[in-house]
Design a protein around this motif. Structure first.
Motif, PDB file in Angstrom:
ATOM      1  N   GLY A   1      15.759  31.179  -6.229  1.00 57.63           N
ATOM      2  CA  GLY A   1      14.439  30.801  -6.730  1.00 57.63           C
ATOM      3  C   GLY A   1      13.405  30.608  -5.637  1.00 57.63           C
ATOM      4  O   GLY A   1      12.230  30.359  -5.918  1.00 57.63           O
ATOM      5  N   THR A   2      13.821  30.714  -4.385  1.00 63.51           N
ATOM      6  CA  THR A   2      12.880  30.601  -3.277  1.00 63.51           C
ATOM      7  C   THR A   2      12.233  31.959  -3.018  1.00 63.51           C
ATOM      8  O   THR A   2      12.686  32.994  -3.508  1.00 63.51           O
ATOM      9  N   SER A   3      11.152  31.945  -2.237  1.00 66.82           N
ATOM     10  CA  SER A   3      10.417  33.192  -2.001  1.00 66.82           C
ATOM     11  C   SER A   3      10.859  33.925  -0.742  1.00 66.82           C
ATOM     12  O   SER A   3      10.655  35.133  -0.620  1.00 66.82           O
ATOM     13  N   THR A   4      11.482  33.184   0.190  1.00 63.23           N
ATOM     14  CA  THR A   4      11.847  33.778   1.472  1.00 63.23           C
ATOM     15  C   THR A   4      13.319  33.525   1.781  1.00 63.23           C
ATOM     16  O   THR A   4      13.774  32.373   1.707  1.00 63.23           O
ATOM     17  N   PRO A   5      14.086  34.545   2.118  1.00 64.66           N
ATOM     18  CA  PRO A   5      15.494  34.334   2.463  1.00 64.66           C
ATOM     19  C   PRO A   5      15.626  33.613   3.796  1.00 64.66           C
ATOM     20  O   PRO A   5      14.737  33.692   4.650  1.00 64.66           O
ATOM     21  N   LYS A   6      16.707  32.882   3.965  1.00 67.82           N
ATOM     22  CA  LYS A   6      16.961  32.235   5.247  1.00 67.82           C
ATOM     23  C   LYS A   6      17.099  33.324   6.321  1.00 67.82           C
ATOM     24  O   LYS A   6      17.795  34.318   6.128  1.00 67.82           O
ATOM     25  N   PRO A   7      16.451  33.134   7.455  1.00 65.79           N
ATOM     26  CA  PRO A   7      16.405  34.224   8.440  1.00 65.79           C
ATOM     27  C   PRO A   7      17.681  34.436   9.224  1.00 65.79           C
ATOM     28  O   PRO A   7      17.902  35.529   9.746  1.00 65.79           O
ATOM     29  N   GLN A   8      18.532  33.416   9.325  1.00 66.85           N
ATOM     30  CA  GLN A   8      19.713  33.536  10.165  1.00 66.85           C
ATOM     31  C   GLN A   8      20.971  33.175   9.401  1.00 66.85           C
ATOM     32  O   GLN A   8      20.978  32.237   8.595  1.00 66.85           O
ATOM     33  N   ARG A   9      22.039  33.902   9.703  1.00 65.98           N
ATOM     34  CA  ARG A   9      23.338  33.651   9.074  1.00 65.98           C
ATOM     35  C   ARG A   9      23.806  32.225   9.333  1.00 65.98           C
ATOM     36  O   ARG A   9      24.417  31.587   8.481  1.00 65.98           O
ATOM     37  N   GLN A  10      23.514  31.697  10.520  1.00 65.28           N
ATOM     38  CA  GLN A  10      23.964  30.353  10.894  1.00 65.28           C
ATOM     39  C   GLN A  10      23.352  29.260  10.035  1.00 65.28           C
ATOM     40  O   GLN A  10      23.852  28.132   9.999  1.00 65.28           O
ATOM     41  N   LEU A  11      22.262  29.565   9.332  1.00 63.24           N
ATOM     42  CA  LEU A  11      21.591  28.576   8.491  1.00 63.24           C
ATOM     43  C   LEU A  11      22.182  28.497   7.086  1.00 63.24           C
ATOM     44  O   LEU A  11      21.820  27.615   6.311  1.00 63.24           O
ATOM     45  N   LEU A  12      23.082  29.424   6.765  1.00 59.47           N
ATOM     46  CA  LEU A  12      23.652  29.471   5.417  1.00 59.47           C
ATOM     47  C   LEU A  12      24.759  28.433   5.255  1.00 59.47           C
ATOM     48  O   LEU A  12      25.634  28.313   6.114  1.00 59.47           O
ATOM     49  N   LYS A  13      24.722  27.683   4.174  1.00 59.19           N
ATOM     50  CA  LYS A  13      25.849  26.818   3.821  1.00 59.19           C
ATOM     51  C   LYS A  13      26.996  27.690   3.326  1.00 59.19           C
ATOM     52  O   LYS A  13      26.781  28.786   2.804  1.00 59.19           O
ATOM     53  N   LYS A  14      28.205  27.203   3.462  1.00 57.63           N
ATOM     54  CA  LYS A  14      29.338  27.944   2.934  1.00 57.63           C
ATOM     55  C   LYS A  14      29.203  28.076   1.417  1.00 57.63           C
ATOM     56  O   LYS A  14      28.850  27.117   0.735  1.00 57.63           O
ATOM     57  N   ALA A  15      29.473  29.264   0.917  1.00 59.56           N
ATOM     58  CA  ALA A  15      29.430  29.519  -0.524  1.00 59.56           C
ATOM     59  C   ALA A  15      30.785  30.065  -0.960  1.00 59.56           C
ATOM     60  O   ALA A  15      31.471  30.744  -0.194  1.00 59.56           O
ATOM     61  N   TYR A  16      31.176  29.771  -2.200  1.00 63.43           N
ATOM     62  CA  TYR A  16      32.492  30.152  -2.691  1.00 63.43           C
ATOM     63  C   TYR A  16      32.384  30.744  -4.090  1.00 63.43           C
ATOM     64  O   TYR A  16      31.432  30.467  -4.834  1.00 63.43           O
ATOM     65  N   TYR A  17      33.369  31.561  -4.437  1.00 64.51           N
ATOM     66  CA  TYR A  17      33.488  32.019  -5.816  1.00 64.51           C
ATOM     67  C   TYR A  17      34.893  31.676  -6.319  1.00 64.51           C
ATOM     68  O   TYR A  17      35.851  31.651  -5.549  1.00 64.51           O
ATOM     69  N   ARG A  18      35.006  31.364  -7.596  1.00 64.91           N
ATOM     70  CA  ARG A  18      36.311  31.017  -8.160  1.00 64.91           C
ATOM     71  C   ARG A  18      37.181  32.264  -8.177  1.00 64.91           C
ATOM     72  O   ARG A  18      36.727  33.344  -8.553  1.00 64.91           O
ATOM     73  N   ASP A  19      38.439  32.108  -7.774  1.00 59.75           N
ATOM     74  CA  ASP A  19      39.305  33.280  -7.677  1.00 59.75           C
ATOM     75  C   ASP A  19      40.225  33.460  -8.877  1.00 59.75           C
ATOM     76  O   ASP A  19      40.952  34.444  -8.971  1.00 59.75           O
ATOM     77  N   GLY A  20      40.218  32.512  -9.816  1.00 60.19           N
ATOM     78  CA  GLY A  20      40.998  32.661 -11.048  1.00 60.19           C
ATOM     79  C   GLY A  20      42.442  32.238 -10.943  1.00 60.19           C
ATOM     80  O   GLY A  20      43.179  32.300 -11.928  1.00 60.19           O
ATOM     81  N   ALA A  21      42.885  31.776  -9.760  1.00 55.82           N
ATOM     82  CA  ALA A  21      44.305  31.473  -9.578  1.00 55.82           C
ATOM     83  C   ALA A  21      44.703  30.108 -10.134  1.00 55.82           C
ATOM     84  O   ALA A  21      45.772  29.960 -10.730  1.00 55.82           O
TER      85      ALA A  21
END
Length: 229
Positions: free
Chosen positions: A161-181
């Motif tokens: 929902g933001t207008s500008t992506p974070k410019p650096q990979r180091q600024l990203l929080k860890k994100a996860y997806y459920r694996d179904g296990a």
């Protein structure tokens, strides 16, 4: 805590017909999950919920209880996991069998181990969560802060929902997806018509031996993993 191990196994499947009973490197697909669940020390009881006579008999032959035949309305492609879990818990309650939580183990992720299950249950109990999921980390290039969604006017916008992506990979929080296990849910959460609740814990699955079987490509990958092993 009294933890019910629940393996949901429909007889039908559009992607791979008869998938849960299909032989994967010498064993029916469901057997991989049943063997891991039986070896787990944290599950108080283990049952299979299925609409298939074949899978009921197969489960019983492997020493796992299949106490009921799942109603047709809960065996369709559109039936929710929540409804399937609630049905199983309700059925067992009529027999006087009460539990504090349910550990849902889908046969389509065959390579989770007994140790994986026990570690997840321990974290769930220690954290006092409403539910707990097994997850895998999202590769940084697919991070939600860098993902765009399409709209009806043929434009795209960031999923955050933001207008500008974070410019650096180091600024990203860890994100996860459920694996179904592994899914673990408190009975009190199920009573609120939710599989998740408000406080969701997680365990990270970083194993290279992972596949969630949905189509033939996934099935072939599972065969390769077993062959390499």
């Amino acid at each position: 805590m009294r933890i019910l191990g629940l393996v949901p196994a429909r007889g039908g499947s559009k992607g791979i017909p008869g998938k849960n009973a299909k032989i994967l490197s010498g064993k029916p697909l469901i057997q991989y999950t049943l063997e891991a669940a039986k070896a787990a020390e944290s599950l108080t009881e283990l049952i299979v919920s299925t609409d298939s006579d074949e899978l009921m008999q197969l489960s019983r032959n492997l020493g796992v209880e299949a106490p009921f035949k799942r109603p047709d309305e809960l065996a369709s492609d559109t039936a929710s996991s929540l409804a399937v879990v609630q049905h199983a818990v309700s059925y067992l309650q009529t027999l006087g069998r009460e539990f504090d939580a349910v550990c849902l183990l889908q046969p389509t992720t065959p390579f989770r181990t007994a140790s994986d299950i026990d570690s997840a249950v321990a974290r769930f109990i220690d954290g006092g969560y409403d539910s707990l999921l097994s997850v895998r980390e999202v590769p940084h290039q697919f991070h939600p802060d860098w993902v765009y969604l399409s709209s009806n006017d043929e434009t795209i916008s960031l999923a955050t929902g933001t207008s500008t992506p974070k410019p650096q990979r180091q600024l990203l929080k860890k994100a996860y997806y459920r694996d179904g296990a592994i899914y673990i849910t408190r009975i009190t959460t199920l009573k609120k018509d939710s599989l998740y609740g408000d406080r969701i814990g997680y365990v990270v699955n970083d194993s290279q031996r992972f596949v969630n079987i949905d189509d033939w490509e996934d099935w072939q990958r599972a065969e390769r993993i077993l062959k390499e092993q």
